[in-house]
Design a protein around this motif. Structure first.
Motif, mmCIF file in Angstrom:
data_model
loop_
_atom_site.group_PDB
_atom_site.id
_atom_site.type_symbol
_atom_site.label_atom_id
_atom_site.label_comp_id
_atom_site.label_asym_id
_atom_site.label_seq_id
_atom_site.Cartn_x
_atom_site.Cartn_y
_atom_site.Cartn_z
ATOM 1 N N TYR A 184 32.543 15.328 84.908
ATOM 2 C CA TYR A 184 33.351 16.195 84.051
ATOM 3 C C TYR A 184 34.816 15.763 84.009
ATOM 4 C CZ TYR A 184 29.194 19.050 84.368
ATOM 5 O OH TYR A 184 27.886 19.489 84.309
ATOM 6 N N GLY A 230 31.776 15.153 73.558
ATOM 7 C CA GLY A 230 32.901 16.047 73.319
ATOM 8 C C GLY A 230 33.876 15.461 72.320
ATOM 9 N N ALA A 274 38.442 14.682 75.925
ATOM 10 C CA ALA A 274 37.449 13.653 75.609
ATOM 11 C C ALA A 274 38.138 12.409 75.056
ATOM 12 C CB ALA A 274 36.437 14.190 74.600
ATOM 13 N N SER A 295 30.949 14.534 80.377
ATOM 14 C CA SER A 295 30.815 15.715 79.535
ATOM 15 C C SER A 295 32.145 16.455 79.415
ATOM 16 C CB SER A 295 29.747 16.655 80.119
ATOM 17 O OG SER A 295 29.647 17.829 79.350
ATOM 18 N N PHE A 296 32.605 16.611 78.173
ATOM 19 C CA PHE A 296 33.841 17.354 77.896
ATOM 20 C C PHE A 296 33.533 18.420 76.839
ATOM 21 C CE2 PHE A 296 35.148 13.232 79.461
ATOM 22 C CZ PHE A 296 36.136 13.553 80.383
ATOM 23 N N CYS A 297 32.709 19.378 77.251
ATOM 24 C CA CYS A 297 32.259 20.433 76.334
ATOM 25 C C CYS A 297 33.120 21.687 76.409
ATOM 26 C CB CYS A 297 30.799 20.787 76.636
ATOM 27 S SG CYS A 297 29.656 19.409 76.404
ATOM 28 N N GLY A 298 34.262 21.585 77.067
ATOM 29 C CA GLY A 298 35.141 22.742 77.172
ATOM 30 C C GLY A 298 34.919 23.508 78.459
#
Length: 223
Positions: free
Chosen positions: A27, A46, A51, A131-134
């Motif tokens: 992350y 992301g 991202a 993963s940069f999904c917030g």
């Protein structure tokens, strides 16, 4: 009171995701992770600024960076200067309107499967998925206590709603909120949980140090 409860990073909604936490699924694009990716194929999910910064950083060492974006426009949530940099890097491929659906591996990530907007399923052999999904602020316990922004992060200082200094509690305090002070006098916030903060360790450490001086200033004021 100093609120520093941070955030919870959103996870990819795919089976087995917890198996690969720290074993191929990351992350943050740290220097150590970037070095481990030297000459490898990596995947970034992301389209926010975090991202974008990770893509630029990882592309220096990785053989190729595959960027998977759910939306149809990379610039919808990423700053223009980062979009331009990402689009100008030769070893970066951006795939829009797609979704990760499966992760493979035995003990460590070995492949990422995703589906395109046309329903075509594709596979990328990789040992590193970023993963940069917030993230969601850990502030459920603060609701109806201090002012939060629309995403649930704690507002402080100049980010507080206009007129907050005219409310009864601040009139009684005889001053305006300090930079890291919330809508409630004597309650401060620092780090990722704070609205508008830079979501980085160094920034959180700096804000924590700043908040100490504000706490002392608050305590030193006459009742």
């Amino acid at each position: 009171v100093l609120v520093a409860s941070g955030v919870e990073y959103r996870r990819l909604a795919v089976p087995r995701v917890s198996e690969f936490d720290g074993a191929g699924l990351y992350y943050a694009a740290t220097e150590l992770k970037a070095r481990l990716c030297k000459g490898e194929e990596v995947v970034v999910v992301g389209a926010g600024n975090s991202a974008g910064q990770a893509i630029v950083y990882l592309a220096r060492n990785a053989r190729h960076v595959h960027v998977l974006v759910r939306g149809g426009d990379l610039g919808a949530s990423m700053s223009r200067y980062l979009v331009d940099r990402v689009e100008g890097i030769d070893n970066v491929t951006v795939s829009l309107t797609c979704k990760v659906v499966q992760l493979d591996g035995e003990g460590h990530l070995s492949a990422v499967h995703y589906v395109t907007k046309d329903g075509e399923k594709k596979k990328i052999a990789t040992s590193s998925l970023f993963s940069f999904c917030g993230a969601d602020a850990n502030t459920t316990w603060l609701r109806n206590c201090v002012e939060l922004d629309k995403k649930g992060f704690v507002t402080t200082g100049t980010s507080l709603p206009q007129g907050i200094a005219e409310t009864e509690r601040w009139q009684a305090a005889g001053r305006t909120p300090f930079l890291l002070e919330t809508s409630l006098p004597g309650v401060f916030a620092a780090g990722d949980v704070r609205s508008g903060s830079v979501k980085r360790v160094a920034s959180a450490v700096g804000e924590g140090s700043m908040s100490v001086s504000f706490v002392h200033a608050y305590i030193a004021r006459p009742a």
